[in-house]
Design an enzyme around this catalytic site. Structure first.
Site, PDB file in Angstrom:
ATOM      1  N   SER A  67       0.834  -1.200   0.000  1.00 53.70           N
ATOM      2  CA  SER A  67       0.000   0.000   0.000  1.00 53.70           C
ATOM      3  C   SER A  67       0.871   1.253   0.000  1.00 53.70           C
ATOM      4  O   SER A  67       1.682   1.439  -0.904  1.00 53.70           O
ATOM      5  CB  SER A  67      -0.953  -0.044   1.201  1.00 53.70           C
ATOM      6  OG  SER A  67      -1.958   0.934   1.106  1.00 53.70           O
ATOM      7  N   ASP A 112     -10.207  -3.162  -5.821  1.00 46.22           N
ATOM      8  CA  ASP A 112      -9.649  -2.426  -4.691  1.00 46.22           C
ATOM      9  C   ASP A 112     -10.456  -1.144  -4.480  1.00 46.22           C
ATOM     10  O   ASP A 112     -10.461  -0.255  -5.335  1.00 46.22           O
ATOM     11  CB  ASP A 112      -8.187  -2.075  -4.977  1.00 46.22           C
ATOM     12  CG  ASP A 112      -7.470  -1.480  -3.768  1.00 46.22           C
ATOM     13  OD1 ASP A 112      -8.144  -0.895  -2.901  1.00 46.22           O
ATOM     14  OD2 ASP A 112      -6.236  -1.592  -3.698  1.00 46.22           O
ATOM     15  N   HIS A 159      -8.316  -4.460  -1.205  1.00 44.35           N
ATOM     16  CA  HIS A 159      -7.096  -3.743  -0.835  1.00 44.35           C
ATOM     17  C   HIS A 159      -6.354  -4.542   0.228  1.00 44.35           C
ATOM     18  O   HIS A 159      -6.788  -4.623   1.376  1.00 44.35           O
ATOM     19  CB  HIS A 159      -7.428  -2.343  -0.309  1.00 44.35           C
ATOM     20  CG  HIS A 159      -6.214  -1.500  -0.081  1.00 44.35           C
ATOM     21  ND1 HIS A 159      -5.545  -0.867  -1.109  1.00 44.35           N
ATOM     22  CD2 HIS A 159      -5.522  -1.204   1.049  1.00 44.35           C
ATOM     23  CE1 HIS A 159      -4.503  -0.206  -0.623  1.00 44.35           C
ATOM     24  NE2 HIS A 159      -4.462  -0.405   0.687  1.00 44.35           N
TER      25      HIS A 159
END
Length: 433
Positions: free
Chosen positions: A193, A327, A358
């Site tokens: 991320s 996502d 995600h």
């Protein structure tokens, strides 16, 4: 006002009422089922990941050596196709990191360390990091995990600042420390991320940062902070809701270090901290607090300079970029960045799954997910293959060089040589294991 005076009319309506209520029940059940199917995305088909890359020796070898890149990714049947549920289940300042030694010898016999940068406000104690580290240790990798500045609970800041979206000095300090402690180790750079943005920016900022790096793997990053924050204000895929939740978590983190910021050397004061209480988005927090840690005059400048999109084209080591179509935090328009990069650069491979959310990528037959995710397995599988590639690369480069300088037509012969090299690497790795 009329009244029902005929008893026969009442007898006629009486049997119709239960039938009417039965119809309403069926309609309610049908509506609930429709909502469930839509929310859980049950009609969506499972597919193999979409892989974008140039046709090179390395890409062919990687695709042959890593079945997970071409095999159908199957999430848990009942809920795994929902990006929201996948997402919901994942879980001088002094920089700190945790070091985890390998639990076995690496298959190549070499010394390989994974240097890992977690997601926003995360650290080595988060579940997805612990799971990935444990899996990597069992495959012979030492792991160094950065604890984002200010993220560890019950650990006071030694200077009035926190981690930011693209500040790389913490990660650089960890990498330098690992290199000094283990002079012979090779590095595998992994970012999750926000961490994906940090590691790609770090490698692209200075060519020397890529020394001793085998490869870099980035999972579920957004590539451009400016474009990402603009999409975070939209209600599509509930991004506005996620924005509010992330902003609330950041407020709590900042306020937990309130005393560290209220010092004479701090650029943050009571006025800035008071603005936090009214903030409902990450952009408002970044404008009030985060950009001031590094002296940016505007939040736009902060986002542009802190995004890896400005630097990622300078990365020359093998670069694997992984994202998911569902996502909820990464808008589809942002995926044009890695797709375009993979088409232009021979060292880049972009892998896009249909499902995974995600940082989810859970697998499982029906309801309960497996402890090890597709993400954990595919990263280690690709890194294993690239470690063998690094072992055999001198031979590959020499044969390619000889082929280019020959007078023979290159294209057919090159493909034969490439195929043989790939098979040689796979045979060698199987023999050594």
């Amino acid at each position: 006002m009329s009244t029902m005076s005929n008893p026969e009319e009442a007898d006629t309506l009486a049997p119709e009422l239960p039938a009417m209520f039965d119809g309403m029940k069926l309609a309610a059940v049908a509506t609930i089922l429709y909502v469930v199917i839509r929310c859980l995305n049950l009609k969506s088909r499972t597919e193999p990941p979409q892989v974008t890359c140039q046709d090179t020796v390395l890409s062919r070898y990687l695709l042959k050596s890593c079945p997970l890149l071409t095999k159908e990714y199957v999430p848990p049947l009942l809920w795994g196709k929902s990006g929201h549920l996948q997402t919901a289940l994942y879980d001088g300042a002094t920089a700190t990191f945790d070091l985890f030694e390998a639990l076995r010898e690496h298959r190549t016999g070499g010394d390989v360390t994974m240097v890992i940068c977690p997601g926003i406000g995360n650290h080595s104690e988060h579940k997805y990091i612990r799971t990935f580290v444990d899996h990597s240790q069992r495959q012979g990798y030492r792991c160094a995990v950065l604890n984002h500045l200010g993220a560890l609970p019950n650990l006071e800041l030694t200077a009035p600042r926190l981690f930011t979206y693209g500040c790389t000095w913490e990660f650089a300090a960890m990498v330098d420390s690992v290199k000094q402690a283990y002079p012979l180790t090779l590095l595998v750079v992994v970012g999750f991320s926000l961490g994906g943005n940090v590691v790609c920016k770090f490698l692209g900022e200075n060519p020397s940062n890529q020394n001793r790096v085998i490869c870099c793997i980035s999972v579920c990053q957004g590539y451009s902070a400016l474009r990402a924050q603009e999409t975070f204000l939209q209600w599509d895929q509930c991004r506005r809701v996620y924005n509010f939740i992330l902003a609330d978590n950041m407020k709590k983190l900042i306020l937990s270090h309130r005393s560290s910021f209220l010092t004479s050397s701090s650029s943050i004061g009571e006025v800035e901290l008071s603005r936090l209480f009214a903030a409902t988005s990450l952009m408002q927090i970044d404008d009030a607090i985060m950009r001031k840690f590094h002296g940016y005059s505007s939040v736009k400048d902060y986002y542009e300079e802190e995004s890896c999109v400005q630097y990622i084209h300078n990365v020359s080591v093998p670069l694997l970029l992984v994202n998911s179509c569902d996502d909820p935090l990464v808008h589809p328009s942002l995926l044009e960045i890695p797709h375009s990069l993979a088409e232009k650069k021979p060292n880049v491979m972009f892998v896009l799954t249909q499902h995974g959310g995600h940082m989810g990528f859970f697998e499982g037959a029906m309801l309960l997910p497996h402890p090890l995710t597709w993400m954990d397995k595919v990263i280690v599988e690709c890194v294993d293959a690239l470690c063998w590639w690094e072992e055999e690369r001198p031979a590959c480069e020499n044969q390619q060089k000889d082929l280019r300088t020959s007078d023979v037509s290159l294209t057919p012969g090159l493909r034969v040589i490439e195929s043989n090299l790939i098979e040689d690497i796979k045979l060698n790795s199987a023999f050594r294991i």
